[in-house]
Design a protein around this motif. Sequence first.
Motif, mmCIF file in Angstrom:
data_model
loop_
_atom_site.group_PDB
_atom_site.id
_atom_site.type_symbol
_atom_site.label_atom_id
_atom_site.label_comp_id
_atom_site.label_asym_id
_atom_site.label_seq_id
_atom_site.Cartn_x
_atom_site.Cartn_y
_atom_site.Cartn_z
ATOM 1 N N ASP A 299 -1.125 0.937 14.465
ATOM 2 C CA ASP A 299 -2.345 0.262 14.041
ATOM 3 C C ASP A 299 -1.962 -0.611 12.853
ATOM 4 O O ASP A 299 -1.813 -0.120 11.732
ATOM 5 N N ALA A 300 -1.793 -1.899 13.098
ATOM 6 C CA ALA A 300 -1.264 -2.806 12.076
ATOM 7 C C ALA A 300 -2.251 -3.088 10.960
ATOM 8 O O ALA A 300 -1.896 -3.738 9.976
ATOM 9 N N ARG A 301 -3.474 -2.587 11.063
ATOM 10 C CA ARG A 301 -4.423 -2.719 9.951
ATOM 11 C C ARG A 301 -4.052 -1.784 8.811
ATOM 12 O O ARG A 301 -4.393 -2.026 7.662
ATOM 13 N N ILE A 302 -3.366 -0.683 9.142
ATOM 14 C CA ILE A 302 -3.110 0.387 8.188
ATOM 15 C C ILE A 302 -1.766 0.169 7.508
ATOM 16 O O ILE A 302 -0.769 -0.173 8.163
ATOM 17 N N THR A 303 -1.705 0.383 6.213
ATOM 18 C CA THR A 303 -0.469 0.168 5.454
ATOM 19 C C THR A 303 -0.086 1.425 4.679
ATOM 20 O O THR A 303 -0.905 2.314 4.452
ATOM 21 N N SER A 304 1.194 1.453 4.268
ATOM 22 C CA SER A 304 1.710 2.562 3.470
ATOM 23 C C SER A 304 2.735 2.030 2.486
ATOM 24 O O SER A 304 3.421 1.040 2.755
ATOM 25 N N ARG A 305 2.868 2.684 1.335
ATOM 26 C CA ARG A 305 3.874 2.296 0.352
ATOM 27 C C ARG A 305 5.265 2.491 0.924
ATOM 28 O O ARG A 305 5.558 3.499 1.557
ATOM 29 N N GLY A 306 6.126 1.518 0.689
ATOM 30 C CA GLY A 306 7.501 1.636 1.148
ATOM 31 C C GLY A 306 8.074 0.277 1.486
ATOM 32 O O GLY A 306 7.345 -0.650 1.854
ATOM 33 N N ALA A 307 9.386 0.165 1.371
ATOM 34 C CA ALA A 307 10.043 -1.120 1.602
ATOM 35 C C ALA A 307 10.374 -1.348 3.069
ATOM 36 O O ALA A 307 10.434 -2.489 3.521
ATOM 37 N N ILE A 308 10.586 -0.264 3.815
ATOM 38 C CA ILE A 308 11.028 -0.383 5.203
ATOM 39 C C ILE A 308 10.181 0.518 6.086
ATOM 40 O O ILE A 308 9.942 1.685 5.751
ATOM 41 N N TYR A 309 9.745 0.003 7.224
ATOM 42 C CA TYR A 309 8.964 0.791 8.173
ATOM 43 C C TYR A 309 9.764 2.000 8.644
ATOM 44 O O TYR A 309 10.938 1.903 8.987
ATOM 45 N N ASP A 310 9.118 3.157 8.668
ATOM 46 C CA ASP A 310 9.731 4.399 9.113
ATOM 47 C C ASP A 310 8.780 5.052 10.106
ATOM 48 O O ASP A 310 7.648 5.392 9.759
#
Length: 454
Positions: A299-310
Amino acid sequence: MEYSAFAGYVPLFLDESRKIGEMFFVSYKKKVRQNEEKRPVSFILDGGPGASSIMLHMNFFGPRQVAGTEKGIDLPEMPYRFADNENTLLTHSDLVFIDPVGTGFSRPEEGVDPYKTFWGVKQDIDSICQFIQRYMAQNGLFGSPLYLVGQSYGGFRCGALASALQERGIQPKGIVLISPALSYEDLAALIPNDRPHVHNLPTMCNAAWYHKKLAPEFLGMDREELYQKAKSWAESEYLAALWKGNRLDEAERHSIAEKYSQFSGLRAEEILQNNLRVPIDYFASNLLREKSVFLGAYDARITSRGAIYDLNEDPSMFYAQVPAFSALMDHFSENLNFVESREYIYFNKLLYPAWDFQSGVNNPGNRGGGFACTVGELSKGLRRNPKVRLFVAMGNYDLRCSRASFEYSVNHLDIPKSQRDAITLKHYDGGHMLYTNPAVKKLFKTDLDLFYEG
């Protein structure tokens, strides 16, 4: 609404003498008046491979649900609230939530190798067919209208089940696919397979529009209008450029990168560095790099802290799974009086890397390999019985199983045009688990009401 609920197991056999495992389920039956017409029954599956039915059970279809947040894009506050579900599918159908072997409480028999017996495309379909056949026989359901409901790889399963059940004398009346995967060739972006890159770009455009990373003239457009514009470019000029491969000259490469940049919100230099083929994980990591956050791929609306997707920290999965698990455990003890000593596996990370996808390749002798696909099996099931109805729900912000990828699969079903035109295709402002958006949940249920009412 009055209903009965039951949690239990159906034994699975290699033959009548050798038990190979047992499949766990939770069922709900609406209480009906004497002599009332038989109600439909819906068999509900999630995907993975490796997912239990918990997401569909606790977040949408079941009569009880875990309460989410106002917009469905963040984690609810603890303790997680549990309440009646006004959008339950029980209004139209009895429900059977299935946990394939290796998920939930479902396990192979001791001494049975699950890798060979259950964990593969064909093996999985055989075991689910056996479950459905035995469950229907034990509950006297052969006179009831049967529906198949599958999310993600569960949609892949339903594609195969459409014809596999027919070969056991069981005829589905309707199929509901949610964020489905039918063809892995349209999802696996491996050299030289360029189709997934074409399919993914329009959804990347949706995400960039949502996060306001596009030029003002694009941000001022209606999202669906912009999606269609991106899709049209991807399926024409972009596809033609990718088709040329390394024959594409530098001027063309830079022109394509600039246009890709306009639709995706990424810089043209990044697109060139990725040889015009931007992986989903790269996009999720870099669209909002200046904020040091990554997008959820489901769900690309949702974000999380971090430099690289995991993947293991994808917020669009975590925010939905954890509350659902807590709610289900509470539901077992408080409402179902069901106690089990073994662990409930809501997602089995061992299954996907071990899965035998080659058993689902429609290639005689498997010579040359190929991609698992159930487009042919779904086509066969629809051709055999033109009265089987198909409903498909897709999320506008689902980067894993994009709208365009499934629309491509539908456009390649080998069925008459009249049947193709009768397929219901709906898209909603959500992600892979599109029903986590409360506004979408109500709209989706209204559409399903119409589908089940015929």
